[in-house]
Design a protein around this motif. Sequence first.
Motif, short mmCIF file in Angstrom:
data_model
loop_
_atom_site.label_atom_id
_atom_site.label_comp_id
_atom_site.label_asym_id
_atom_site.label_seq_id
_atom_site.Cartn_x
_atom_site.Cartn_y
_atom_site.Cartn_z
N THR A 1 0.27 7.55 2.73
CA THR A 1 1.18 6.34 3.34
C THR A 1 1.92 5.95 1.85
O THR A 1 1.83 5.75 0.65
N TYR A 2 2.74 5.05 2.13
CA TYR A 2 3.94 4.60 1.36
C TYR A 2 3.10 3.06 0.83
O TYR A 2 3.47 2.35 1.53
N LEU A 3 3.69 2.53 -0.50
CA LEU A 3 3.34 0.83 -0.64
C LEU A 3 4.08 0.99 -1.25
O LEU A 3 4.50 1.37 -1.90
N THR A 4 4.90 0.09 -1.28
CA THR A 4 5.80 -0.96 -2.14
C THR A 4 5.61 -2.41 -2.22
O THR A 4 4.43 -2.67 -2.17
N GLY A 5 6.04 -2.37 -3.30
CA GLY A 5 5.99 -4.13 -3.74
C GLY A 5 6.88 -5.07 -5.15
O GLY A 5 7.40 -3.36 -5.64
N ALA A 6 7.47 -5.31 -5.28
CA ALA A 6 8.19 -6.19 -6.05
C ALA A 6 7.79 -5.95 -7.91
O ALA A 6 6.52 -5.92 -7.97
N GLY A 7 8.31 -5.26 -8.84
CA GLY A 7 7.94 -5.04 -10.10
C GLY A 7 7.36 -6.36 -10.55
O GLY A 7 7.09 -7.67 -10.68
N THR B 1 2.79 -3.23 1.95
CA THR B 1 3.78 -3.83 1.23
C THR B 1 2.69 -4.91 0.43
O THR B 1 1.32 -5.38 0.86
N LEU B 2 2.45 -4.99 -1.04
CA LEU B 2 2.07 -5.84 -1.93
C LEU B 2 3.31 -6.98 -2.36
O LEU B 2 3.66 -6.87 -2.63
N THR B 3 2.67 -8.33 -1.89
CA THR B 3 3.40 -9.28 -2.34
C THR B 3 2.79 -10.79 -3.08
O THR B 3 1.81 -10.52 -3.06
N VAL B 4 3.67 -11.44 -3.60
CA VAL B 4 3.04 -12.76 -4.42
C VAL B 4 3.44 -14.19 -3.00
O VAL B 4 4.53 -14.46 -3.47
N ALA C 1 4.24 -7.33 -9.27
CA ALA C 1 3.28 -7.62 -7.82
C ALA C 1 1.55 -6.98 -8.74
O ALA C 1 0.96 -7.77 -7.54
N GLY C 2 1.66 -5.82 -8.79
CA GLY C 2 0.82 -5.34 -9.54
C GLY C 2 0.05 -3.77 -8.23
O GLY C 2 -1.16 -3.63 -8.58
N LYS C 3 0.92 -2.96 -8.49
CA LYS C 3 0.98 -2.69 -6.99
C LYS C 3 -0.35 -1.03 -8.47
O LYS C 3 -0.40 -0.57 -7.22
N SER C 4 0.05 -0.52 -9.18
CA SER C 4 -0.30 0.40 -10.19
C SER C 4 -1.98 -0.50 -10.61
O SER C 4 -2.62 0.81 -10.18
N LEU C 5 -2.60 -1.49 -10.40
CA LEU C 5 -3.79 -1.74 -10.74
C LEU C 5 -4.62 -1.55 -9.29
O LEU C 5 -5.11 -1.05 -8.84
#
Length: 733
Positions: free
Chosen positions: A340-346, A519-522, A348-352
């Motif tokens: 699975t591919y997870l993307t998100g802006a710098g 996708t992780l977004t604010v 945004a908290g992808k690593s956490l």
Amino acid sequence: MTDAIMHPADRAPSQWEALNEMGFSVFPLLHHSKRPATQWQVYQTRQPYMTEVAEWSRARPAFNIGLATGAVSGVVVLDLDDDAAILAAYERGVPETMTVRTPRGLHLYFRHPGGHVRNRAGLLPSVDLRGDGGYVVGPSSYFAPTPEEAAQGKVAGSYEWVSYGPVAPMPDWLAAMLIDTKPPTPPAPKPSNVVPLHRPGGYGNAAMLGELQRLREAAPGTRNHTLNRCAFALAQLAAAGEIEGDDAIDQLRATAAAIGLEDGEIEATLASGWGGGMASPRQRPDPAARFGAAPPPPPVAPEAPAPAGLPLIDTRNWQVTMTPEREWAVEGWLPHRQATYLTGAGSAGKSLLTQQLCTCIALGLPFMGVPTRQAVAVYVTCEDDADELHRRQKAICAALGVPIADIEGKLRLVSLVGGIGNELATFTPEGRMSVSDTYRALQRTAADTGAGFLALDNVAHLFTGNENIRNQVAAFCGLMNQLATEIDGAVLFLGHPNKAGDSFSGSTAWENQVRSRLTLTVPTSEDGVILDPDVRELKRGKANYARNGETIGFRWVAGAFVRHEDLASHQLADVQEARDEAVFMACLERATSDTRAVSHNPGTNFAPAVFAKMPEAQGVTRRRLEAALERLLQKGAIMLDQPLWRAPNRTMKQGIKAAAPPNNGGENIPGVCTDPPAPTPRTDPHRPPSQVIDFPCTDPHASTPLYTTYISGAGLDGPRPPGLPIDGAGGAA
């Protein structure tokens, strides 16, 4: 309602908490069934957390209650399956003890005597014993047999308390039978030419979990055959010292009973399969041998043989066999045996989010309310050091309500920050891909730890091909899918969006070559204003196996992500205050950009009254905005009676003004320059940089915070450690 609709398990959610408080290790069974609803083996070694118990008790339709027997709960259970068995036991003498009535007999609870107590079938006619590695259906459950189970003589009925009394020691006659009874399937002695390579652990345990899962998913009519195959496979590993034989037999026996096999056929099949496997030991493959130097090319034959045909799937039995259920690492979100591919802006908290996801999978906890498949999880990061991982883990465990010690051996953390050569594969000028030493080290790490979930952070460091060349992206995604299949688990890899605002960077192969993309977004308003910087949304950008576009909402609280519905009352109040303050500042920014002066004094320009009518207020009332004004003033976030601009008549307008924020280490706050660093250096001058340039600076007078994401921790010529450093110098304790 009648009992045919509302059974005890449906109306006694407090029974979960009561059994847990009594010291029993409980776990969910399927509605009106004896079959586990989760990976129950973890609850043979630990009791469930209160958060797990609370979630199970609220499930609808209601779960039945499974109760793990053995040392974990401090009890063994004598299962008396009919009136004759009850009479036989009581004639020998049964002390007063905790007792549950079952649809056909009784469960008698006795104190665990210490040591290892095997599960025993047929101690007496219709008398079984559930010990270490076993489980029983708990009180307040209701069993409704399937047609197949009814044909085997199983009957519907409730499991109800007969006596809450204290748990008594085993009667002497029962203890004597356990001592004198020979184990039904003793392991054969190891052949003298087999030398275990290592103590039982990662590879063997992962293989055992896979075989048990295969047995649980066996279709009706194939279960006995599947038990024989699983017993043979695990006996091979036991003979080679990869797993503990007694433990494997207990787990096979308990799983076979849970899927509806009768005790007699279980024992006969176990004896047959186990005996055959012990005669043919099988050790784990050596990763170094598998991925060592390439063998010399074979001599060229004068004529190449015709290639074999493609492997055809046999569909002849599909009409009469049960369709296999889809497997998930996270139900409906991360498919099993897929990448699975997870993307998100710098920022945004992808690593956490990924580290928190790994923690939930490692402990078998729900992730944002969604069930997970419990597995050893390995999180590999190229962006954060061990100290940062430690800080995050402490906050994550606090949010989940678990001690940090519980992750030991289940969650493995790897930091490659500052390393050179972290790429997993390289490409020749012709575009052909070759796996790297780092990829082989990752394979070895997965095998050694028995990992069933790998998270890789992120593509900017691990993929060194040209992300605008479709076949290179496709080859890398294929490698990730191959890795998921190899570990019999799931892989999550992280990436950035591109400058144009697409949720993935470079070629559309990132979208097309994975079966699942998140996708992780604010979240923002219609005009792009972030009203609450702590809120996040996880969205299915692509889901071949589920509905596209669904979202999970949560927020940042004290260093971790928490669903809104999971917040405590005091946290809810803090969240509302923070949102009201963010709304006030957004309205102030809009008023300032519109050259509309607002004041703290009641009147036509009273800021809370003006702001409450603005779209940016998003329904926040004047009273709440008044309270936000006072808090912001106390925090020094706003200033009163400040010169703002000159009106057309040259008079200076005064009013409320946002205070200039201090340098805060890189957070994106209005008035602070957030120019990104230079793009990550590339060896290929034709490859565009992959680092997303977010929030370009437009204020020449703003302060510039320190950017720390890609500051290396080692020199360019520093030595590279062998393999992946787990939990040690390069990981988090």
